[in-house]
Design a protein around this motif. Structure first.
Motif, short mmCIF file in Angstrom:
data_model
loop_
_atom_site.label_atom_id
_atom_site.label_comp_id
_atom_site.label_asym_id
_atom_site.label_seq_id
_atom_site.Cartn_x
_atom_site.Cartn_y
_atom_site.Cartn_z
N VAL A 103 0.86 -1.19 0.00
CA VAL A 103 0.00 0.00 0.00
C VAL A 103 0.90 1.24 0.00
CG1 VAL A 103 -0.28 -0.24 2.52
CG2 VAL A 103 -1.76 1.33 1.28
N VAL A 104 0.56 2.22 -0.84
CA VAL A 104 1.36 3.45 -0.95
C VAL A 104 0.65 4.59 -0.24
CG1 VAL A 104 2.38 5.12 -2.55
CG2 VAL A 104 2.27 2.70 -3.20
N GLN A 105 1.26 5.10 0.82
CA GLN A 105 0.67 6.25 1.53
C GLN A 105 1.16 7.52 0.85
OE1 GLN A 105 1.68 4.10 5.60
NE2 GLN A 105 0.49 5.95 6.05
N GLY A 106 0.20 8.34 0.40
CA GLY A 106 0.55 9.53 -0.36
C GLY A 106 0.61 9.23 -1.85
N ILE A 107 -0.25 8.32 -2.32
CA ILE A 107 -0.19 7.84 -3.71
C ILE A 107 -0.58 8.91 -4.72
CG2 ILE A 107 -2.55 6.90 -3.79
CD1 ILE A 107 -1.29 4.48 -5.36
N THR A 108 -1.38 9.90 -4.31
CA THR A 108 -1.81 10.91 -5.29
C THR A 108 -0.84 12.09 -5.37
OG1 THR A 108 -3.22 11.95 -3.62
CG2 THR A 108 -4.27 10.34 -5.07
N GLY A 109 0.23 12.05 -4.57
CA GLY A 109 1.24 13.11 -4.65
C GLY A 109 2.15 12.88 -5.85
N ARG A 110 3.01 13.85 -6.13
CA ARG A 110 3.90 13.76 -7.30
C ARG A 110 4.88 12.59 -7.16
NH1 ARG A 110 8.60 16.46 -9.30
NH2 ARG A 110 9.00 17.15 -7.18
N GLU A 111 5.56 12.54 -6.02
CA GLU A 111 6.54 11.47 -5.78
C GLU A 111 5.84 10.11 -5.66
OE1 GLU A 111 10.20 11.80 -4.77
OE2 GLU A 111 9.80 13.44 -6.17
N GLY A 112 4.75 10.11 -4.87
CA GLY A 112 4.02 8.86 -4.65
C GLY A 112 3.52 8.28 -5.96
N GLY A 113 2.98 9.14 -6.82
CA GLY A 113 2.44 8.69 -8.10
C GLY A 113 3.53 8.16 -9.01
N PHE A 114 4.62 8.93 -9.10
CA PHE A 114 5.73 8.55 -9.97
C PHE A 114 6.29 7.18 -9.57
CE2 PHE A 114 10.33 8.41 -10.80
CZ PHE A 114 10.34 8.56 -12.19
N HIS A 115 6.57 7.04 -8.27
CA HIS A 115 7.20 5.79 -7.84
C HIS A 115 6.22 4.62 -7.78
CE1 HIS A 115 11.17 7.37 -7.44
NE2 HIS A 115 10.67 8.43 -6.85
N THR A 116 4.93 4.91 -7.69
CA THR A 116 3.95 3.82 -7.80
C THR A 116 4.06 3.20 -9.19
OG1 THR A 116 2.43 4.83 -6.22
CG2 THR A 116 1.48 3.29 -7.80
N ARG A 117 4.15 4.06 -10.21
CA ARG A 117 4.29 3.55 -11.59
C ARG A 117 5.58 2.75 -11.74
NH1 ARG A 117 1.45 8.16 -12.31
NH2 ARG A 117 3.23 9.57 -12.41
N GLN A 118 6.67 3.27 -11.15
CA GLN A 118 7.95 2.55 -11.23
C GLN A 118 7.87 1.19 -10.55
OE1 GLN A 118 11.01 3.93 -12.61
NE2 GLN A 118 9.55 5.38 -13.47
N VAL B 257 7.77 1.39 5.17
CA VAL B 257 9.00 1.93 4.59
C VAL B 257 8.79 3.43 4.38
CG1 VAL B 257 10.57 1.82 2.63
CG2 VAL B 257 9.39 -0.26 3.40
N CYS B 258 9.52 4.24 5.15
CA CYS B 258 9.30 5.69 5.07
C CYS B 258 10.42 6.34 4.24
CB CYS B 258 9.24 6.30 6.47
SG CYS B 258 8.82 8.05 6.43
N ILE B 259 10.05 6.84 3.07
CA ILE B 259 11.01 7.43 2.13
C ILE B 259 11.30 8.89 2.49
CG2 ILE B 259 11.45 7.92 -0.32
CD1 ILE B 259 11.09 4.91 0.35
N THR B 260 10.32 9.54 3.09
CA THR B 260 10.38 10.98 3.38
C THR B 260 11.68 11.44 4.02
OG1 THR B 260 8.02 10.80 3.78
CG2 THR B 260 9.09 12.87 4.48
N GLU B 261 12.25 12.50 3.47
CA GLU B 261 13.46 13.10 4.02
C GLU B 261 13.10 14.38 4.76
OE1 GLU B 261 16.45 13.98 1.08
OE2 GLU B 261 17.81 14.83 2.57
#
Lengths: 288, 377
Positions: free
Chosen positions: A12-27, A94-98
């Protein structure tokens, strides 16, 4: 085999509609990861690249059986997102946020250690099990399946070392980026036992850097491991008192020097090459 | 982010930490006026971001306003470890009976904040920690419940402070912890913590370091950021939002990701060069950021060559290449530049660079060797 994630992992992707979340969901989808849900409060019912969006992590987990969460939300909201993932009972968050305030992570990490959830990060690139699953932002094209477990504090330096291993035909079981924050959810001593227990991992590469004492603590554990470990320490030439980008990469009060880390690792028989280019050869020798 | 002693004392005072009465002066005349107003013996303290101010002659006692003016005249303009003193703190001197150490900071290994108390105050606490660690009482703070009074008693008794200090210590330390948490500090240190002849506790010095990640919660602290950098190029880089650290050598280094940049510094050093700086353009940098980075690195007159080491992930090689060419057009560049590009869109990036005088390299080791030899001319 692998550690933490494999082809059966449901993400599950938290923040999936954000720019980063969306991009990396596709990846992640392109790599073959089963991204089964996304979460953005107030956007339930929408989809992102065919992935259904929910208002809460609890809803997403209930509806899709997700067991892994990956967090792409801004620093202000990320501590809450980590706690929400733990509340929903995922196995791994898994928290990617910096850029999350340190004291927030002190609270979050201490709390989550008492739950069944394992937190990776924050400020980490995530992890990847070649040909099976990637969670986070590591590039998928630099890894290949094989017998080496990789655990690292830095992102791009890890890509550098992993791609070199791959180029020389040495594959990996799982590459785990624990991140460069001073209070990480997973430290080397939390991840090394997973590789020790994984039957397919034959050699472990541990990529550390200046700051803190995680490498020294790891050395103590490594002395009890049956599998060979190769070490690397970045920042040997960094001056004390200067924060080298990562909030955690700083030599202060005489603590966290590269020299102390190299000494601690050498003392338990871990080779620590001066240049990262020597790593593949050292690994090959130990693979036999 | 570090702040000056007088700023730390103002902030701590607001949280109820007892601090001496005092004000800041930028001229000897102002120092005199403050001493007159206080009407008692004062201490005049230079306000610069370095330790060892006392040893350098940057802290002096003055018994009269005349004397305060005279010592302020000597301290203002003084050079302490390369920094010029522009401000002095003039404050009421306390009747020191004992000097203790009190500090709160993050214990990374324990992943908790740590309270430290020692009767051996006033001196370099790192030295005490190294040579006689048993003289520092330590208690770890559980973030869920905060600092408990019994823990303060453990620390104060453990450190063997004078029994007269006990009554005031609880309130003092709770106030400091509240300030530490509320202001998102990574260090709050009172050294020395003074037990006066009257039996009260007072913060004779105060040092606070803020967690830069938390500044979004504290817009009021932005005023302290101005002028807190020690280096002009670092200040300029931070204004442009770049992660730059000046290192004093001759090879400018730009890369993406802190670990990779640190690794590149190490390789340059191994190749016989000296790094001029650390500069991390971060993930996903656009051409403009890259051009900016190049400009900042070249502000350093010691730079004799620049090395780009980019491992494309989210960062795209073509963006970086465009940034480098734009930057080098905008600037009159007289030093060699070696570029190592790999990963996402590296091919496209290398094609853009092929038409320029920039020197390509395949690996980071090759790049380091090339720039070191080119910089030697």
């Amino acid at each position: 085999m692998s550690v933490l994630i494999d082809k059966s992992s449901r993400v599950v992707v938290q923040g999936i509609t954000g720019r980063e979340g969306g991009f990396h969901t596709r990846q992640m989808l392109a790599y073959g990861t089963q991204v089964v849900a996304g979460v953005t409060p107030g956007k339930s019912g929408q989809t992102v690249d065919g992935v259904p969006v929910f208002d809460t992590v609890a809803d997403a987990v209930r509806s899709t059986g997700a067991t892994i969460s990956v967090i792409f939300v801004p620093p202000k909201f990320a501590p809450d997102a980590c706690l929400e993932a733990a509340d929903a009972g995922v196995d791994l968050a898994v928290c990617i946020t910096e850029g999350i305030p340190i004291n927030d992570m002190v609270s979050v990490v201490n709390y989550i250690r008492k739950t069944k959830t394992r937190l990776l990060g924050a400020n980490c690139p995530g992890l990847i099990t070649p040909e099976e699953c990637k969670v986070g932002i590591m590039p998928g094209n630099i890894v290949m399946k094989g017998p080496v477990g990789v655990v690292a504090r830095s992102g791009t330096l890890t890509y550098e070392i992993v791609s070199r291993l791959t180029r020389e035909g040495i594959g990996q079981t799982t590459c785990v980026g624990i991140g460069g924050d001073p209070v990480p959810g997973q430290r080397f001593i939390d991840v090394l036992p997973l590789f020790e227990a994984d039957p397919d991992t034959k050699v472990v590469v541990m990529i550390g850097e200046i700051g803190g004492t995680d490498e020294e603590d790891a050395a103590e554990y490594i002395s009890t491991m049956t599998k060979p470990v190769i070490g690397f320490i970045s920042g040997r030439t960094a001056p004390p008192g200067k924060r080298m980008g990562h909030a955690g990469a700083i030599v202060s009060g005489g603590k966290g020097t590269a020299q102390a880390k190299v000494e601690a690792l050498s003392a338990v028989g871990v080779p620590v090459p001066v240049s990262s280019r020597e790593i593949p050869e050292l690994v090959r020798e130990r693979l036999g | 982010m570090k702040i000056h002693e007088y700023q730390a004392k103002q902030l701590l005072g607001r949280y109820g930490v007892p601090v001496p009465e005092g004000e800041v002066a930028v001229t000897p005349q102002e120092a005199r006026a403050i001493a007159e107003k206080l009407g008692r013996r004062v201490v005049v303290k230079s306000q610069v971001h370095v330790g060892g101010r006392g040893k350098a002659g940057g802290i002096k006692l003055a018994s009269t306003p005349d004397e305060a003016e005279a010592v302020a005249g000597k301290i203002l303009g003084m050079d302490i470890k390369g920094l010029t003193v522009e401000k002095v703190l003039v404050e009421a001197a306390c009747n020191i009976e004992q000097e203790y150490y009190l500090g709160i900071t993050l214990d990374r290994a324990a992943q908790k904040n740590l309270l430290m108390v020692s009767a051996a105050g006033g001196v370099d606490i790192e030295e005490v920690a190294a040579s006689t660690p048993e003289k520092i009482a330590r208690v770890l703070i559980d973030p869920a419940v905060g600092l408990c009074d019994f823990q303060i008693r453990q620390a104060v008794f453990g450190a063997g402070l004078d029994p007269r200090a006990l009554s005031g210590a609880g309130k003092f330390i709770q106030a400091l912890y509240k300030a530490y948490i509320d202001l998102d500090c990574s260090l709050a240190e009172i050294n020395p913590l003074v037990l006066t002849a009257e039996g009260t506790l007072i913060a004779a010095d105060g040092k606070i370091t803020f967690d830069e990640n938390a500044l979004f919660r504290h817009p009021e602290l932005a005023q302290y950021a101005e002028g807190s950098e020690e280096d002009e190029i670092e200040a300029e880089a931070h204004r442009r939002g770049l992660q730059y650290v000046r290192l004093g050598g001759e090879i400018g280094i730009i890369g993406n990701g802190a670990g990779l940049v640190m690794g590149t510094l190490d390789e340059v050093k191994d190749a016989g060069g000296t790094p001029a700086n650390f500069l991390d353009i971060g993930g996903g940098a656009k051409a403009e950021v890259v051009a900016n980075a190049l400009e900042v690195v070249l502000l350093d007159p010691n730079v004799k060559g620049v090395l780009f080491n980019i491992f494309g992930g989210i960062t795209r090689g073509d963006e970086v290449a465009r940034g480098i060419t734009e930057g080098s057009k905008r600037l009159d560049i007289k030093v060699p530049i070696v570029v190592r590009l790999t990963g996402t869109n590296a091919e496209e990036g290398r094609a853009i660079l092929a038409a320029t005088s920039l020197v390509p390299a395949e690996t980071m080791q090759e790049a380091a060797a090339k720039i070191v030899s080119l910089a030697r001319g």
